[in-house]
Design a protein around this motif. Structure first.
Motif, mmCIF file in Angstrom:
data_model
loop_
_atom_site.group_PDB
_atom_site.id
_atom_site.type_symbol
_atom_site.label_atom_id
_atom_site.label_comp_id
_atom_site.label_asym_id
_atom_site.label_seq_id
_atom_site.Cartn_x
_atom_site.Cartn_y
_atom_site.Cartn_z
ATOM 1 N N VAL A 1 0.834 -1.204 0.000
ATOM 2 C CA VAL A 1 0.000 0.000 0.000
ATOM 3 C C VAL A 1 0.871 1.258 0.000
ATOM 4 N N THR A 2 1.973 1.240 0.724
ATOM 5 C CA THR A 2 2.862 2.400 0.766
ATOM 6 C C THR A 2 3.459 2.667 -0.607
ATOM 7 N N ARG B 1 0.725 6.842 -6.625
ATOM 8 C CA ARG B 1 -0.455 7.702 -6.816
ATOM 9 C C ARG B 1 -0.098 9.163 -6.553
ATOM 10 N N ILE C 1 -4.080 9.487 1.081
ATOM 11 C CA ILE C 1 -3.983 8.625 -0.097
ATOM 12 C C ILE C 1 -3.785 7.176 0.349
ATOM 13 N N ALA C 2 -2.909 6.972 1.321
ATOM 14 C CA ALA C 2 -2.637 5.623 1.829
ATOM 15 C C ALA C 2 -3.900 4.985 2.397
ATOM 16 N N GLU D 1 2.176 1.826 -3.504
ATOM 17 C CA GLU D 1 1.083 2.316 -4.354
ATOM 18 C C GLU D 1 0.736 3.761 -4.013
ATOM 19 N N THR D 2 0.826 4.105 -2.738
ATOM 20 C CA THR D 2 0.551 5.472 -2.300
ATOM 21 C C THR D 2 1.501 6.466 -2.958
ATOM 22 N N SER E 1 -9.381 0.505 -0.490
ATOM 23 C CA SER E 1 -9.626 -0.101 -1.811
ATOM 24 C C SER E 1 -9.117 -1.540 -1.841
ATOM 25 N N LEU E 2 -7.948 -1.757 -1.275
ATOM 26 C CA LEU E 2 -7.388 -3.104 -1.206
ATOM 27 C C LEU E 2 -8.301 -4.016 -0.406
ATOM 28 N N ASN F 1 -7.003 5.625 1.610
ATOM 29 C CA ASN F 1 -7.882 5.285 0.494
ATOM 30 C C ASN F 1 -7.383 4.043 -0.242
ATOM 31 N N GLN F 2 -6.071 3.939 -0.431
ATOM 32 C CA GLN F 2 -5.497 2.773 -1.090
ATOM 33 C C GLN F 2 -5.751 1.512 -0.263
ATOM 34 N N TYR F 3 -5.568 1.617 1.054
ATOM 35 C CA TYR F 3 -5.789 0.466 1.930
ATOM 36 C C TYR F 3 -7.250 0.030 1.889
#
Length: 166
Positions: free
Chosen positions: A43-44, A50, A71-72, A46-47, A78-79, A74-76
């Motif tokens: 996730v980091t 992004r 952002i992190a 990907e953050t 989503s995952l 939101n990414q987490y």
């Protein structure tokens, strides 16, 4: 090359500095959310990808660290939605998660289970403070609230967990 607020350009070397400066903070934040080092790493990464692709959307309304943590988060989330959809939301206890750091494994499992039953924002604030070791001021900022709000939510969460363990 991307533009930030005020037309200031952010070059790749600048972004490398941002990455070096904030990687550990974002990683600890995601680790506190997920309790899993592999997930936190994924996730980091990907953050920051992004953030690099959307640095021009950073308005400067908050600190860069807070923006990256948003952002992190939101990414987490989503995952988690993707994994839940695929039926793989959580692994078994003993897969290297944070709960293994507790001395009493049974209490750790029970506490982990109780923590996940807490409603938001209690669960996230408690995790950020306990596992992510974030200061109350930063937690409040992540939620758009005050430091006092973060303290109250944390202590209420702690009280709920203590009562549930008894």
């Amino acid at each position: 090359m991307k533009r930030a607020k005020g037309g200031e350009q952010v070059t790749e070397p600048d972004f490398e500095e941002i990455y070096r400066r904030y990687f550990a903070d974002v990683y600890r934040y995601v680790l506190a959310l997920s309790g899993n080092a592999a997930t936190a790493e994924e996730v980091t990464q990907e953050t920051f990808f992004r953030a690099l692709t959307s640095i021009d959307s950073f308005r400067g309304d908050c600190q860069l660290r807070v923006w990256l943590c948003q952002i992190a988060r939101n990414q987490y989330l989503s995952l988690c939605r993707r994994e839940k959809h695929q039926g793989e939301l959580e692994g078994e206890p003993g897969d290297g998660g944070i709960e293994e750091g507790f001395a009493d494994r049974d209490t750790a499992r029970r506490l982990h289970h109780l923590l996940h039953q807490l409603p938001e924002p209690y669960k996230e604030v408690f995790s950020l403070r306990t596992f992510g070791e974030l200061p109350f001021a930063q937690i409040g900022e992540l939620f758009g609230k005050t430091e006092s709000w973060a303290r109250v939510i944390y202590f209420r969460a702690r009280k709920k967990l203590k009562e549930a363990l008894e």
